[in-house]
Write an enzyme that holds these catalytic residues in place. Structure first.
Site, mmCIF file in Angstrom:
data_model
loop_
_atom_site.group_PDB
_atom_site.id
_atom_site.type_symbol
_atom_site.label_atom_id
_atom_site.label_comp_id
_atom_site.label_asym_id
_atom_site.label_seq_id
_atom_site.Cartn_x
_atom_site.Cartn_y
_atom_site.Cartn_z
ATOM 1 N N ARG A 266 0.709 -1.296 0.319
ATOM 2 C CA ARG A 266 0.121 0.268 -0.038
ATOM 3 C C ARG A 266 0.674 1.462 -0.135
ATOM 4 O O ARG A 266 0.481 2.109 0.372
ATOM 5 C CB ARG A 266 -0.921 -0.330 1.126
ATOM 6 C CG ARG A 266 -2.483 -0.826 1.045
ATOM 7 C CD ARG A 266 -2.747 -0.572 2.013
ATOM 8 N NE ARG A 266 -4.082 -1.442 1.667
ATOM 9 C CZ ARG A 266 -4.437 -3.266 2.757
ATOM 10 N NH1 ARG A 266 -3.222 -2.589 3.968
ATOM 11 N NH2 ARG A 266 -4.852 -3.969 2.933
ATOM 12 N N LYS B 155 2.298 11.634 -10.930
ATOM 13 C CA LYS B 155 1.361 10.663 -11.987
ATOM 14 C C LYS B 155 2.399 9.484 -12.156
ATOM 15 O O LYS B 155 3.535 10.509 -12.195
ATOM 16 C CB LYS B 155 1.689 11.689 -12.570
ATOM 17 C CG LYS B 155 -0.231 12.249 -12.573
ATOM 18 C CD LYS B 155 -0.394 13.325 -14.214
ATOM 19 C CE LYS B 155 -1.924 14.040 -14.037
ATOM 20 N NZ LYS B 155 -1.724 14.900 -15.117
ATOM 21 N N GLU C 33 8.398 20.709 -23.856
ATOM 22 C CA GLU C 33 7.530 20.528 -22.842
ATOM 23 C C GLU C 33 8.083 21.853 -22.229
ATOM 24 O O GLU C 33 7.226 22.444 -20.888
ATOM 25 C CB GLU C 33 7.476 19.675 -21.990
ATOM 26 C CG GLU C 33 7.461 17.850 -21.871
ATOM 27 C CD GLU C 33 5.521 17.696 -21.951
ATOM 28 O OE1 GLU C 33 4.757 18.093 -21.716
ATOM 29 O OE2 GLU C 33 5.113 16.789 -22.580
ATOM 30 N N LYS D 99 5.956 24.029 -12.762
ATOM 31 C CA LYS D 99 5.201 22.477 -12.336
ATOM 32 C C LYS D 99 5.095 22.210 -11.112
ATOM 33 O O LYS D 99 4.263 22.149 -10.218
ATOM 34 C CB LYS D 99 5.721 21.484 -12.646
ATOM 35 C CG LYS D 99 5.497 19.969 -12.128
ATOM 36 C CD LYS D 99 4.974 19.267 -13.682
ATOM 37 C CE LYS D 99 3.840 17.696 -13.446
ATOM 38 N NZ LYS D 99 4.307 16.504 -13.913
ATOM 39 N N GLU E 158 -5.596 16.913 -9.945
ATOM 40 C CA GLU E 158 -6.227 17.614 -11.091
ATOM 41 C C GLU E 158 -7.767 17.340 -11.368
ATOM 42 O O GLU E 158 -7.986 17.240 -11.801
ATOM 43 C CB GLU E 158 -5.878 16.229 -11.989
ATOM 44 C CG GLU E 158 -5.682 17.457 -13.393
ATOM 45 C CD GLU E 158 -5.174 16.774 -14.894
ATOM 46 O OE1 GLU E 158 -3.943 15.574 -14.109
ATOM 47 O OE2 GLU E 158 -5.525 16.536 -16.188
ATOM 48 N N ARG F 200 -4.125 22.050 -12.206
ATOM 49 C CA ARG F 200 -3.310 20.871 -12.780
ATOM 50 C C ARG F 200 -3.846 20.409 -14.529
ATOM 51 O O ARG F 200 -2.400 20.309 -14.925
ATOM 52 C CB ARG F 200 -2.999 20.007 -12.437
ATOM 53 C CG ARG F 200 -2.360 18.678 -12.450
ATOM 54 C CD ARG F 200 -1.828 17.796 -11.660
ATOM 55 N NE ARG F 200 -0.714 17.103 -12.046
ATOM 56 C CZ ARG F 200 0.188 16.161 -11.501
ATOM 57 N NH1 ARG F 200 0.211 15.915 -10.056
ATOM 58 N NH2 ARG F 200 0.855 15.977 -11.610
ATOM 59 N N ASN G 161 -1.706 20.004 -19.239
ATOM 60 C CA ASN G 161 -2.118 19.349 -20.483
ATOM 61 C C ASN G 161 -2.137 19.916 -21.995
ATOM 62 O O ASN G 161 -3.089 19.389 -22.665
ATOM 63 C CB ASN G 161 -3.467 18.781 -20.667
ATOM 64 C CG ASN G 161 -3.474 17.765 -19.675
ATOM 65 O OD1 ASN G 161 -2.593 16.624 -18.899
ATOM 66 N ND2 ASN G 161 -4.684 17.468 -18.502
ATOM 67 N N HIS H 281 -2.084 18.518 -24.973
ATOM 68 C CA HIS H 281 -1.844 17.128 -24.645
ATOM 69 C C HIS H 281 -3.326 16.224 -25.795
ATOM 70 O O HIS H 281 -2.992 15.239 -25.945
ATOM 71 C CB HIS H 281 -2.089 16.846 -23.469
ATOM 72 C CG HIS H 281 -0.723 16.634 -22.961
ATOM 73 N ND1 HIS H 281 0.178 17.710 -23.551
ATOM 74 C CD2 HIS H 281 0.671 16.059 -22.267
ATOM 75 C CE1 HIS H 281 1.505 18.061 -22.692
ATOM 76 N NE2 HIS H 281 1.533 16.610 -21.702
ATOM 77 N N HIS I 131 -2.731 13.674 -28.098
ATOM 78 C CA HIS I 131 -2.627 12.140 -27.024
ATOM 79 C C HIS I 131 -3.318 11.871 -29.373
ATOM 80 O O HIS I 131 -3.464 10.320 -29.298
ATOM 81 C CB HIS I 131 -3.775 12.372 -26.847
ATOM 82 C CG HIS I 131 -4.250 10.675 -26.044
ATOM 83 N ND1 HIS I 131 -4.561 10.270 -25.982
ATOM 84 C CD2 HIS I 131 -2.947 10.330 -25.434
ATOM 85 C CE1 HIS I 131 -5.220 8.627 -25.741
ATOM 86 N NE2 HIS I 131 -3.891 8.712 -24.846
ATOM 87 N N HIS J 108 6.190 11.537 -28.058
ATOM 88 C CA HIS J 108 5.447 11.886 -27.510
ATOM 89 C C HIS J 108 5.210 13.760 -27.086
ATOM 90 O O HIS J 108 4.714 14.042 -27.323
ATOM 91 C CB HIS J 108 5.157 11.714 -25.406
ATOM 92 C CG HIS J 108 4.411 12.253 -24.450
ATOM 93 N ND1 HIS J 108 3.396 11.970 -24.983
ATOM 94 C CD2 HIS J 108 4.586 13.592 -24.322
ATOM 95 C CE1 HIS J 108 2.573 13.408 -24.082
ATOM 96 N NE2 HIS J 108 3.783 13.528 -23.540
HETATM 97 N N1 GLY Z 1 1.992 15.865 -17.060
HETATM 98 C C1 GLY Z 1 0.919 16.556 -16.902
HETATM 99 C C2 GLY Z 1 0.832 16.354 -15.413
HETATM 100 O O1 GLY Z 1 2.117 16.122 -14.351
HETATM 101 O O2 GLY Z 1 -0.146 16.620 -15.220
#
Ligand code: GLY
Length: 379
Positions: free
Chosen positions: A131, A153, A195, A237, A247, A252, A256, A259, A263, A277
């Site tokens: 966990r 993430k 990025e 960031k 998010e 947050r 994107n 993206h 995507h 990417h």
């Molecule tokens: N790569 C987008 C984020 O970390 O929210």
């Protein structure tokens, strides 16, 4: 050393940036975070579990082992094949089995040494192991340094799509050595740079302008400009993640930018080397800028500045030149499977100006399809 805190209630950590901190002094730099497990029956073993891919293992093995050895540790490696294939249930099972066999406890830290794939896989394994155990991100690509290693993430891919099984699990530290980028292929350097431009476009016009002046030096890995670009990106960031870790508020989601279009382009090109990417995000940001201009929310001249910044970095700025033969509708269809879909609509990141992105919730995918059809044939 530049230390950037990521401030989160109960889960705060530091991103540490220092040239040479991995290649030249790994054990000293990571020292505070090196927990070591003892395998059953051993009394002397001070092993450090490190997950890498075959490339990062080959490139960094000697430097890291020498540094650990001379500080009384030794490395224990779990090495995966490079590429998205490692973000699978099968590899996750092997990795978690390995960590369990080692006897990793919740207070141990696993080292993730690699790009986004290694970071995402290791982070997710550590999220579910007992966990939740600790992990340290040591990103070795520009894209991972300025984006995926920070913010917690973690995910693997499944048949249904990319990153659909995952968790928010923050690392205990992120250690960034800009020197490791000297061996990164130029194409991957440019993909990561997309990025970096993103942070300028979404919230920092002054940084966008600075990149216009200094981007060539950043891409050439000139130490001081590279360090500034990395640190500025991570500060942006860290602030966003501190405000909206999971998010949920729309803050947050700004990360994107480019993206959703990107995507769809990645899906259409099979998530392959045909379009990395970062390259897909680059084209996606140009499309977001031009779509914003079409809605009358961004000036044509700002949309053109965004396009020029992408093109000047050697990134793909024209959809029509990607060699994609499908229709705009087919691209928009890929977006229907986006995990950001909310009750039949897809929030879109658009621009009001250079340095001001916003989340639009009134975008019709049919309008996107029409826009993309026009972009696909543009000369
Ligand atoms: N790569 C987008 C984020 O970390 O929210």
């Amino acid at each position: 050393m530049d230390v950037i805190p990521v401030s989160l209630a109960g889960r705060s950590y530091d991103v540490m940036i220092e040239r040479g901190c991995v290649l030249e002094s790994f054990a000293a730099s990571a020292g505070d975070y090196l927990t070591s497990y003892r395998t059953t029956g051993q009394t002397e073993a001070r092993k450090v579990p490190i997950v890498a891919d075959t490339n990062t293992h080959r490139i960094f093995k000697t430097a890291i082992e020498q540094s650990l050895d001379s500080n009384g540790f030794c490395a224990d490696w779990f090495v995966v094949e490079p590429g998205e294939g490692a973000k699978s249930w099968a590899v996750l099972e092997q990795l978690t089995d390995w960590l369990l066999e080692l006897g990793i406890t919740r207070s141990d830290n696993v080292i993730a040494l690699g790009g986004g794939v290694v970071g995402d896989l290791t982070g997710f394994a550590c999220a579910v192991l007992k966990r939740g155990c600790g992990f340290v991100q040591i990103p070795t690509t520009l894209l991972a340094q300025v984006d995926s290693s920070v913010g917690g993430k973690t995910a693997i891919n499944t048949r249904a799509g990319k990153n659909l099984i995952g968790a928010f699990h923050q690392p205990v530290a992120v250690l960034i050595d800009p020197l490791v980028l000297d061996t990164l292929p130029d194409r991957e350097m440019r993909a990561g740079y997309a990025e970096v431009i993103k942070y300028g476009l979404l919230g920092d016009a002054a940084f966008f302008n600075w990149l216009a002046e200094n981007g060539t030096d950043v891409l050439a890995r000139e130490p001081s400009t590279l360090a500034h670009a990395i640190a500025t990106s991570i500060r942006a960031k860290a602030a966003i993640v501190a405000e909206d870790e999971r998010e949920t508020t729309g803050v947050r989601a700004l990360l994107n930018l480019g993206h959703t279009f990107g995507h769809a382009l990645e899906a259409e090109t099979g998530f392959s080397d045909r379009l990395l990417h970062g390259e897909a995000v680059a084209t996606g940001m140009v499309l977001a800028a031009h779509y914003s201009a079409r809605r009358g929310e961004l000036s044509q001249s700002d949309a053109e500045r965004a396009r020029q910044a992408i093109a000047a970095a050697g990134l793909p700025a024209e959809l029509a030149k990607l060699g994609i033969t499908c229709s705009g509708t087919a691209l928009a269809d890929h977006m229907r499977h986006d995990k950001k879909m909310e009750g039949g609509t897809l929030p879109f990141l658009l621009l009001k100006s250079i340095g001001q992105a916003y989340l639009a919730r009134d975008v019709e995918l049919s309008d996107i399809a029409e826009f993309l059809d026009a972009q696909l044939v543009k000369q």
